[in-house]
Design a protein around this motif. Sequence first.
Motif, PDB file in Angstrom:
ATOM      1  N   LYS A   1       1.010  -1.617  -0.195  1.00  0.00           N
ATOM      2  CA  LYS A   1      -0.031  -0.539  -0.084  1.00  0.00           C
ATOM      3  C   LYS A   1       0.574   1.185   0.453  1.00  0.00           C
ATOM      4  O   LYS A   1       0.613   2.164  -0.227  1.00  0.00           O
ATOM      5  N   GLU A   2       1.812   1.354   0.435  1.00  0.00           N
ATOM      6  CA  GLU A   2       3.026   2.340   0.491  1.00  0.00           C
ATOM      7  C   GLU A   2       3.178   3.129  -0.687  1.00  0.00           C
ATOM      8  O   GLU A   2       3.141   3.616  -1.352  1.00  0.00           O
ATOM      9  N   LYS A   3       3.702   1.418  -1.033  1.00  0.00           N
ATOM     10  CA  LYS A   3       5.059   1.976  -2.110  1.00  0.00           C
ATOM     11  C   LYS A   3       3.443   2.548  -3.607  1.00  0.00           C
ATOM     12  O   LYS A   3       3.892   3.087  -3.935  1.00  0.00           O
ATOM     13  N   ALA A   4       2.359   1.217  -3.289  1.00  0.00           N
ATOM     14  CA  ALA A   4       1.466   1.848  -4.302  1.00  0.00           C
ATOM     15  C   ALA A   4       0.242   3.529  -3.726  1.00  0.00           C
ATOM     16  O   ALA A   4       0.982   4.033  -4.907  1.00  0.00           O
ATOM     17  N   ILE A   5       0.608   3.787  -2.845  1.00  0.00           N
ATOM     18  CA  ILE A   5       1.091   5.731  -2.822  1.00  0.00           C
ATOM     19  C   ILE A   5       1.348   6.211  -3.511  1.00  0.00           C
ATOM     20  O   ILE A   5       1.314   7.385  -3.860  1.00  0.00           O
ATOM     21  N   LYS A   6       2.828   5.674  -2.945  1.00  0.00           N
ATOM     22  CA  LYS A   6       4.379   6.694  -3.427  1.00  0.00           C
ATOM     23  C   LYS A   6       3.669   6.976  -5.203  1.00  0.00           C
ATOM     24  O   LYS A   6       4.110   8.060  -5.440  1.00  0.00           O
ATOM     25  N   TYR A   7       4.443   5.553  -5.878  1.00  0.00           N
ATOM     26  CA  TYR A   7       2.921   5.260  -7.399  1.00  0.00           C
ATOM     27  C   TYR A   7       2.174   6.680  -7.289  1.00  0.00           C
ATOM     28  O   TYR A   7       2.594   7.992  -8.615  1.00  0.00           O
ATOM     29  N   ILE A   8       1.408   6.777  -7.076  1.00  0.00           N
ATOM     30  CA  ILE A   8       0.527   7.723  -6.990  1.00  0.00           C
ATOM     31  C   ILE A   8       0.364   8.683  -7.112  1.00  0.00           C
ATOM     32  O   ILE A   8       0.218   9.743  -7.830  1.00  0.00           O
ATOM     33  N   ASN A   9       0.948   9.106  -5.659  1.00  0.00           N
ATOM     34  CA  ASN A   9       0.954  10.489  -5.390  1.00  0.00           C
ATOM     35  C   ASN A   9       2.733  11.341  -6.240  1.00  0.00           C
ATOM     36  O   ASN A   9       2.489  12.481  -7.045  1.00  0.00           O
TER      37      ASN A   9
ATOM     38  N   SER B   1       3.533  14.782 -10.577  1.00  0.00           N
ATOM     39  CA  SER B   1       4.607  14.839 -12.194  1.00  0.00           C
ATOM     40  C   SER B   1       4.059  15.489 -12.810  1.00  0.00           C
ATOM     41  O   SER B   1       4.167  16.636 -13.886  1.00  0.00           O
ATOM     42  N   LEU B   2       2.246  15.522 -12.702  1.00  0.00           N
ATOM     43  CA  LEU B   2       1.134  16.620 -13.314  1.00  0.00           C
ATOM     44  C   LEU B   2       0.537  17.969 -12.767  1.00  0.00           C
ATOM     45  O   LEU B   2       0.366  19.139 -12.782  1.00  0.00           O
ATOM     46  N   GLY B   3       1.570  17.763 -11.111  1.00  0.00           N
ATOM     47  CA  GLY B   3       1.639  20.149 -10.401  1.00  0.00           C
ATOM     48  C   GLY B   3       0.984  19.847 -10.175  1.00  0.00           C
ATOM     49  O   GLY B   3      -0.276  21.109  -9.428  1.00  0.00           O
ATOM     50  N   TRP B   4      -0.252  18.220  -9.692  1.00  0.00           N
ATOM     51  CA  TRP B   4      -1.367  18.408  -8.484  1.00  0.00           C
ATOM     52  C   TRP B   4      -0.605  17.866  -7.151  1.00  0.00           C
ATOM     53  O   TRP B   4       0.681  17.336  -6.721  1.00  0.00           O
TER      54      TRP B   4
END
Length: 117
Positions: A91-99, A104-107
Motif C-alpha cells: 500500500k505504501e509503495k502504491a500510494i507513493k506511485y500515485i503521489n 508529475s502533473l503539478g498536482w
Amino acid sequence: MRGQFYDRVFKGRITFENGKAIVVDKGKLYLGRKVKDFNGKGLENAEQVKEILDELKEDMDYGLSPKVINARLYALFMGVLHKKDMPESEKEKAIKYINDFRESLGWKPYELKYPLQ
C-alpha cells in the motif's frame, strides 16, 4: 490501436477483451485495460497500481481530460486504502506511485488522514 483508445477515451465505458468490445456496466469502475488481468481479485500489489498509472498517462496523451484522470486517481487511491488483503508495504509503495504521478502533473499529493491498516 488508435480506434481502441478512441472508444475507451471518448466513449468512456468500452473495453476490449479477447478482441471483442465489452461495455463496462454502469456503476463498475473501469480504470483501464490492466484491471481485467487481475482475475476479479482487485488490486493485489503496487506493481498493478503502477501499470494502471502507466495506462492513465497513455490515456492523457490520447486526450482524456485532467478531470477524468483526477477522478480515476482518486478512485485508485481509495481502492488501495480500502483493500484489506494488500500488505501495508505494498500500500505504501502504491500510494507513493500515485503521489509521484500526481506531482508529475503539478498536482498536490494525497495525504493520509489515518494510519494505514
